[in-house]
Design a protein around this motif. Structure first.
Motif, PDB file in Angstrom:
ATOM      1  N   SER A   1       0.806  -1.279  -0.013  1.00 17.54           N
ATOM      2  CA  SER A   1      -0.174  -0.035  -0.293  1.00 17.54           C
ATOM      3  C   SER A   1       0.851   1.345  -0.189  1.00 17.54           C
TER       4      SER A   1
ATOM      5  N   GLY B   1      -3.597   1.623  -8.894  1.00 15.67           N
ATOM      6  CA  GLY B   1      -4.323   2.644  -8.352  1.00 15.67           C
ATOM      7  C   GLY B   1      -4.866   4.113  -8.532  1.00 15.67           C
TER       8      GLY B   1
ATOM      9  N   THR C   1      -2.418   4.274  -4.645  1.00  7.42           N
ATOM     10  CA  THR C   1      -2.784   3.506  -3.515  1.00  7.42           C
ATOM     11  C   THR C   1      -1.873   2.462  -3.419  1.00  7.42           C
TER      12      THR C   1
END
Length: 153
Positions: free
Chosen positions: A82, A127, A131
């Motif tokens: 992430s 993303g 992200t």
């Protein structure tokens, strides 16, 4: 008669747990053994271990190991996490990056190891809102590292 193996992909979602990289490496060994790619195991396991440890150290959340066939005899090892920051040497500057950590440093060598031992490597932002990222490395029977001992670059 030659058997054609269709392309395959395995994805393993991992929690942010210090045991997760070991579980992922065991899964990788099982997958490669299943497809008769055992000769790639030492290099693929080294690459996966470095990418997984990078994800574990630089994020607080879960991460994902993805294995897929990249050619009849090769595989791509990829790790998503992430943290959207792509580390030096894996972005557009991948081939130009040459900074080594000081000899006394306790870390900072993992991605250099990946670059020295893989046939190819790279990254993708993931993303729309950035992200996360995906770091990947490919290995074939002709990869630079062929088992125990230092990588040749």
């Amino acid at each position: 008669m030659t058997t054609v193996v269709p392309p395959w992909t395995y994805t393993l979602q991992l929690p942010h747990d210090p045991r997760a990289p070991g579980i992922a490496r065991a899964t990788l060994r099982a997958v490669l053994g299943t497809y008769g790619l055992g000769e790639l195991t030492p290099t693929a396991e080294l690459l996966a271990g470095e990418l997984l440890n990078n994800a574990h150290c630089h994020t607080d959340g879960p991460y994902v190991l993805r294995l897929r066939s990249s050619s009849p005899e090769g595989i791509r090892v990829a790790v998503w996490d992430s943290n959207p920051e792509i580390p030096p040497g894996f972005g557009e500057d991948a081939r130009a990056f040459d900074r080594q950590p000081p000899g006394t440093a306790e870390g900072g060598r993992g991605l250099h190891i990946v670059r020295a031992c893989a046939d190819s490597w790279g990254s993708y932002p993931v993303g729309a809102g950035r992200t996360g990222k995906l770091l990947w490395a490919e290995v074939t029977p002709s990869s630079p590292w062929r088992g125990p001992g230092p990588c040749e670059s």
